[in-house]
Design an enzyme around this catalytic site. Sequence first.
Site, PDB file in Angstrom:
ATOM      1  N   CYS A   1       6.186  -0.200   7.677  1.00 27.20           N
ATOM      2  CA  CYS A   1       5.767   0.935   7.044  1.00 27.20           C
ATOM      3  C   CYS A   1       6.771   1.281   6.169  1.00 27.20           C
ATOM      4  O   CYS A   1       8.184   1.528   6.627  1.00 27.20           O
ATOM      5  CB  CYS A   1       5.200   2.117   7.862  1.00 27.20           C
ATOM      6  SG  CYS A   1       4.762   3.728   6.941  1.00 27.20           S
ATOM      7  N   LEU A   2       6.449   1.619   4.798  1.00 28.23           N
ATOM      8  CA  LEU A   2       7.555   2.113   3.774  1.00 28.23           C
ATOM      9  C   LEU A   2       8.258   3.644   4.499  1.00 28.23           C
ATOM     10  O   LEU A   2       9.342   4.136   4.150  1.00 28.23           O
ATOM     11  CB  LEU A   2       7.051   2.490   2.488  1.00 28.23           C
ATOM     12  CG  LEU A   2       6.626   1.106   1.748  1.00 28.23           C
ATOM     13  CD1 LEU A   2       6.028   1.188   0.605  1.00 28.23           C
ATOM     14  CD2 LEU A   2       7.665   0.120   1.771  1.00 28.23           C
TER      15      LEU A   2
ATOM     16  N   GLN B   1       2.809   9.796   1.370  1.00 27.18           N
ATOM     17  CA  GLN B   1       4.088   9.118   1.621  1.00 27.18           C
ATOM     18  C   GLN B   1       4.843   9.586   0.326  1.00 27.18           C
ATOM     19  O   GLN B   1       6.384   9.159   0.351  1.00 27.18           O
ATOM     20  CB  GLN B   1       4.158   7.561   1.649  1.00 27.18           C
ATOM     21  CG  GLN B   1       3.326   7.026   2.782  1.00 27.18           C
ATOM     22  CD  GLN B   1       3.301   5.685   3.043  1.00 27.18           C
ATOM     23  OE1 GLN B   1       2.141   4.842   2.634  1.00 27.18           O
ATOM     24  NE2 GLN B   1       4.201   5.135   3.476  1.00 27.18           N
TER      25      GLN B   1
ATOM     26  N   GLY C   1       0.997  -1.264  -0.235  1.00 28.69           N
ATOM     27  CA  GLY C   1       0.179   0.085  -0.145  1.00 28.69           C
ATOM     28  C   GLY C   1       0.901   1.149   0.035  1.00 28.69           C
ATOM     29  O   GLY C   1       2.059   1.187   0.609  1.00 28.69           O
TER      30      GLY C   1
ATOM     31  N   HIS D   1      -4.475   0.952   7.628  1.00 21.05           N
ATOM     32  CA  HIS D   1      -2.904   1.490   7.673  1.00 21.05           C
ATOM     33  C   HIS D   1      -2.922   2.547   6.762  1.00 21.05           C
ATOM     34  O   HIS D   1      -2.575   3.659   6.901  1.00 21.05           O
ATOM     35  CB  HIS D   1      -1.915   0.303   7.328  1.00 21.05           C
ATOM     36  CG  HIS D   1      -0.587   0.841   7.377  1.00 21.05           C
ATOM     37  ND1 HIS D   1       0.193   0.330   7.989  1.00 21.05           N
ATOM     38  CD2 HIS D   1       0.178   1.731   6.703  1.00 21.05           C
ATOM     39  CE1 HIS D   1       1.409   0.980   7.962  1.00 21.05           C
ATOM     40  NE2 HIS D   1       1.535   1.789   6.962  1.00 21.05           N
ATOM     41  N   GLU D   2      -3.277   2.332   5.411  1.00 19.34           N
ATOM     42  CA  GLU D   2      -3.214   3.251   4.489  1.00 19.34           C
ATOM     43  C   GLU D   2      -4.201   4.623   4.656  1.00 19.34           C
ATOM     44  O   GLU D   2      -4.092   5.663   4.399  1.00 19.34           O
ATOM     45  CB  GLU D   2      -3.415   2.799   2.750  1.00 19.34           C
ATOM     46  CG  GLU D   2      -2.495   1.523   2.469  1.00 19.34           C
ATOM     47  CD  GLU D   2      -0.921   2.183   2.708  1.00 19.34           C
ATOM     48  OE1 GLU D   2      -0.645   3.477   2.762  1.00 19.34           O
ATOM     49  OE2 GLU D   2      -0.208   1.355   3.176  1.00 19.34           O
TER      50      GLU D   2
ATOM     51  N   HIS E   1      -2.941   6.857   7.262  1.00 21.04           N
ATOM     52  CA  HIS E   1      -1.872   7.875   6.521  1.00 21.04           C
ATOM     53  C   HIS E   1      -2.590   8.996   6.004  1.00 21.04           C
ATOM     54  O   HIS E   1      -2.023  10.297   6.317  1.00 21.04           O
ATOM     55  CB  HIS E   1      -1.368   7.193   5.353  1.00 21.04           C
ATOM     56  CG  HIS E   1       0.217   6.493   5.794  1.00 21.04           C
ATOM     57  ND1 HIS E   1       1.129   7.032   6.297  1.00 21.04           N
ATOM     58  CD2 HIS E   1       0.490   5.265   5.484  1.00 21.04           C
ATOM     59  CE1 HIS E   1       2.205   6.000   6.294  1.00 21.04           C
ATOM     60  NE2 HIS E   1       1.493   5.042   6.015  1.00 21.04           N
TER      61      HIS E   1
END
Length: 213
Positions: A125-126, A72, A67, A167-168, A171
Amino acid sequence: MAPSDHAPLAERVEELLAAGGPLPIVAAGQPVLRQVTEPYDGELAPALLARFVEAMRATMHAAPGVGLAAPQVGVPLRIAVIEDPAPVPEEVAVARGRVPLPLRVLVNPSYEPVGTARAAFFEGCLSVPGWQAVVARHAEVRLRAEDEHGAAVDEVFTGWPARIVQHETDHLDGVLYLDRAEPRSLSTNEAVAARWTQPTPRAAAEALGFELP
């Protein structure tokens, strides 16, 4: 050259795309990750939106991740992409409810829990590279959004896809998974690979001293 914080969003996206290749992923500590995003309301022309979404997908694949939210990559718009081929052993897939999730583009998404069940697993997480922590999340959620063409999305997700959705979408509200994580579970990727690859984090909870739901 980084896009100017004061440039119109369309210009900022054009600058990002002009560089070619995967987009730079913003790491924790940058204010854009802590801002509530602006609802998407046609700021990007359809062709530019399509290019941006494709660049986000390519960036997600290259990372690799399952995702990616617009903040991000430094764009404070309420847009995210999710996709998970779920390349995990059957035992892990069953324990975590991890099933393949086809690509979805989420525009202006929101979610609400379905029922009261919660599930806790290690999550990364990225934008927080190198670390994972256990996060208890709703086991089932109802997602409402639009796709990149403006069509309504109203779908219930369970298991790992529900985790990805939460999660996304978080963000887009300026929330990182660390805000919801069990602090005592925080582990390097190396520690997780060496010690906590079990399908569930039960052994980690016992050894590191935290509760599971």
